[in-house]
Design a protein around this motif. Sequence first.
Motif, PDB file in Angstrom:
ATOM      1  N   HIS A  84       0.848  -1.194   0.000  1.00 39.77           N
ATOM      2  CA  HIS A  84       0.000   0.000   0.000  1.00 39.77           C
ATOM      3  C   HIS A  84       0.888   1.249   0.000  1.00 39.77           C
ATOM      4  O   HIS A  84       1.989   1.210   0.528  1.00 39.77           O
ATOM      5  CB  HIS A  84      -0.881  -0.031   1.260  1.00 39.77           C
ATOM      6  N   SER A  85       0.405   2.342  -0.580  1.00 43.14           N
ATOM      7  CA  SER A  85       1.173   3.594  -0.536  1.00 43.14           C
ATOM      8  C   SER A  85       0.482   4.624   0.344  1.00 43.14           C
ATOM      9  O   SER A  85      -0.664   4.988   0.109  1.00 43.14           O
ATOM     10  CB  SER A  85       1.356   4.177  -1.943  1.00 43.14           C
ATOM     11  N   ASN A  86       1.207   5.077   1.377  1.00 38.45           N
ATOM     12  CA  ASN A  86       0.711   6.178   2.216  1.00 38.45           C
ATOM     13  C   ASN A  86       1.223   7.526   1.727  1.00 38.45           C
ATOM     14  O   ASN A  86       0.676   8.566   2.092  1.00 38.45           O
ATOM     15  CB  ASN A  86       1.198   6.003   3.666  1.00 38.45           C
ATOM     16  N   VAL A  87       2.314   7.505   0.938  1.00 35.96           N
ATOM     17  CA  VAL A  87       2.941   8.776   0.564  1.00 35.96           C
ATOM     18  C   VAL A  87       3.206   8.888  -0.941  1.00 35.96           C
ATOM     19  O   VAL A  87       4.337   9.065  -1.374  1.00 35.96           O
ATOM     20  CB  VAL A  87       4.256   9.016   1.359  1.00 35.96           C
ATOM     21  N   LEU A 110       2.983  11.706   6.203  1.00 38.43           N
ATOM     22  CA  LEU A 110       3.745  10.690   6.942  1.00 38.43           C
ATOM     23  C   LEU A 110       3.507   9.316   6.337  1.00 38.43           C
ATOM     24  O   LEU A 110       2.416   9.022   5.872  1.00 38.43           O
ATOM     25  CB  LEU A 110       3.309  10.662   8.414  1.00 38.43           C
ATOM     26  N   ASP A 111       4.516   8.464   6.394  1.00 41.81           N
ATOM     27  CA  ASP A 111       4.365   7.086   5.901  1.00 41.81           C
ATOM     28  C   ASP A 111       3.694   6.247   6.991  1.00 41.81           C
ATOM     29  O   ASP A 111       4.286   5.336   7.566  1.00 41.81           O
ATOM     30  CB  ASP A 111       5.733   6.507   5.530  1.00 41.81           C
ATOM     31  N   LYS A 112       2.454   6.615   7.288  1.00 41.56           N
ATOM     32  CA  LYS A 112       1.671   5.948   8.327  1.00 41.56           C
ATOM     33  C   LYS A 112       0.278   5.644   7.785  1.00 41.56           C
ATOM     34  O   LYS A 112      -0.248   6.390   6.954  1.00 41.56           O
ATOM     35  CB  LYS A 112       1.529   6.853   9.563  1.00 41.56           C
ATOM     36  N   HIS A 113      -0.313   4.568   8.306  1.00 40.34           N
ATOM     37  CA  HIS A 113      -1.691   4.228   7.937  1.00 40.34           C
ATOM     38  C   HIS A 113      -2.614   5.348   8.410  1.00 40.34           C
ATOM     39  O   HIS A 113      -2.347   5.999   9.423  1.00 40.34           O
ATOM     40  CB  HIS A 113      -2.084   2.899   8.595  1.00 40.34           C
ATOM     41  N   GLN A 118      -3.403   5.818  11.972  1.00 40.60           N
ATOM     42  CA  GLN A 118      -2.317   6.231  12.882  1.00 40.60           C
ATOM     43  C   GLN A 118      -2.054   7.733  12.825  1.00 40.60           C
ATOM     44  O   GLN A 118      -1.437   8.284  13.739  1.00 40.60           O
ATOM     45  CB  GLN A 118      -1.022   5.495  12.514  1.00 40.60           C
ATOM     46  N   LEU A 119      -2.504   8.378  11.768  1.00 36.92           N
ATOM     47  CA  LEU A 119      -2.162   9.793  11.576  1.00 36.92           C
ATOM     48  C   LEU A 119      -2.595  10.701  12.733  1.00 36.92           C
ATOM     49  O   LEU A 119      -1.833  11.584  13.135  1.00 36.92           O
ATOM     50  CB  LEU A 119      -2.734  10.303  10.246  1.00 36.92           C
ATOM     51  N   PRO A 120      -3.810  10.516  13.311  1.00 34.56           N
ATOM     52  CA  PRO A 120      -4.205  11.393  14.416  1.00 34.56           C
ATOM     53  C   PRO A 120      -3.229  11.337  15.598  1.00 34.56           C
ATOM     54  O   PRO A 120      -3.078  12.339  16.321  1.00 34.56           O
ATOM     55  CB  PRO A 120      -5.588  10.874  14.823  1.00 34.56           C
ATOM     56  N   ASP A 121      -2.544  10.213  15.796  1.00 33.38           N
ATOM     57  CA  ASP A 121      -1.575  10.118  16.894  1.00 33.38           C
ATOM     58  C   ASP A 121      -0.443  11.118  16.723  1.00 33.38           C
ATOM     59  O   ASP A 121       0.173  11.545  17.701  1.00 33.38           O
ATOM     60  CB  ASP A 121      -0.955   8.706  16.960  1.00 33.38           C
ATOM     61  N   PHE A 122      -0.157  11.472  15.473  1.00 28.99           N
ATOM     62  CA  PHE A 122       0.951  12.385  15.185  1.00 28.99           C
ATOM     63  C   PHE A 122       0.492  13.787  14.822  1.00 28.99           C
ATOM     64  O   PHE A 122       1.150  14.759  15.144  1.00 28.99           O
ATOM     65  CB  PHE A 122       1.792  11.829  14.012  1.00 28.99           C
ATOM     66  N   LEU A 123      -0.640  13.880  14.139  1.00 26.67           N
ATOM     67  CA  LEU A 123      -1.031  15.145  13.525  1.00 26.67           C
ATOM     68  C   LEU A 123      -2.240  15.817  14.161  1.00 26.67           C
ATOM     69  O   LEU A 123      -2.848  16.683  13.557  1.00 26.67           O
ATOM     70  CB  LEU A 123      -1.268  14.940  12.013  1.00 26.67           C
TER      71      LEU A 123
END
Length: 234
Positions: free
Chosen positions: A101-104, A221-224, A227-232
């Motif tokens: 899969h591509s996140n970025v 970010l190369d994240k699913h 997971q993005l809310p944990d960082f952003l």
Amino acid sequence: MHIYWTKINKIVEETPEVKTYLLDCPQDFTWEEGSHTHFALKGFNAGDKPNRSLIRHMSISTLPYENAIGITTRIREQCSEFKTILRGLEVGNEVAIFKTHSNVPLKRENKNVYLLSSGVGLATFRPLVLDYFEHADNVNQIHSLNIDSSKEYLFTAIFESAPDKKFTAHFVDNRKDYYDEVKNLAADKEGLFYVVGSDEFLVQNIEVLREQGIKAEQIMLDKHERQLPDFLTF
């Protein structure tokens, strides 16, 4: 879920600690720039449950036109069971790939793109840069900034500044120079900032970008997605 078993076609020593494993492309296997895959060693699915110590989440460092699936990784002297086994593999040995899969992917929004990476994280960006070199439509320019304290910089034949292609590559070996440069780049309030590295590296970069007024939607970010809310979440 389809598991593709494929063979190692070639092993490239990028630096004394970094190797790229080039795998044969299974017939119906496709991917795009910025893709990651689950990369597994023989025996990972031999029991009732998958043996997670034999599976790693890896970026694909090549594009389909190169006719090989590239997995680039750092293998230190002291390393995990997974890396120890991987280090012993040879051309012709079988490995498995699945859940690709591509996140970025490269966003083409007529903006400047900034690629911020640490060490071997640059492998995620190699296909984005190649894709940009193939067709630069709707991308103003790309600037790559990589920090690697080993000073054994990766893919220098590709990550080389090319003014005619509106591409800049910058390598640094210390945190101060790196974060000073991130602040300079963040003067572009419309830019798109891609960040790849350890979770700690992501958090530090996001903090610096936020302080400079960069918004969450400008940071890739190369994240699913989950997971993005944990960082952003600011």
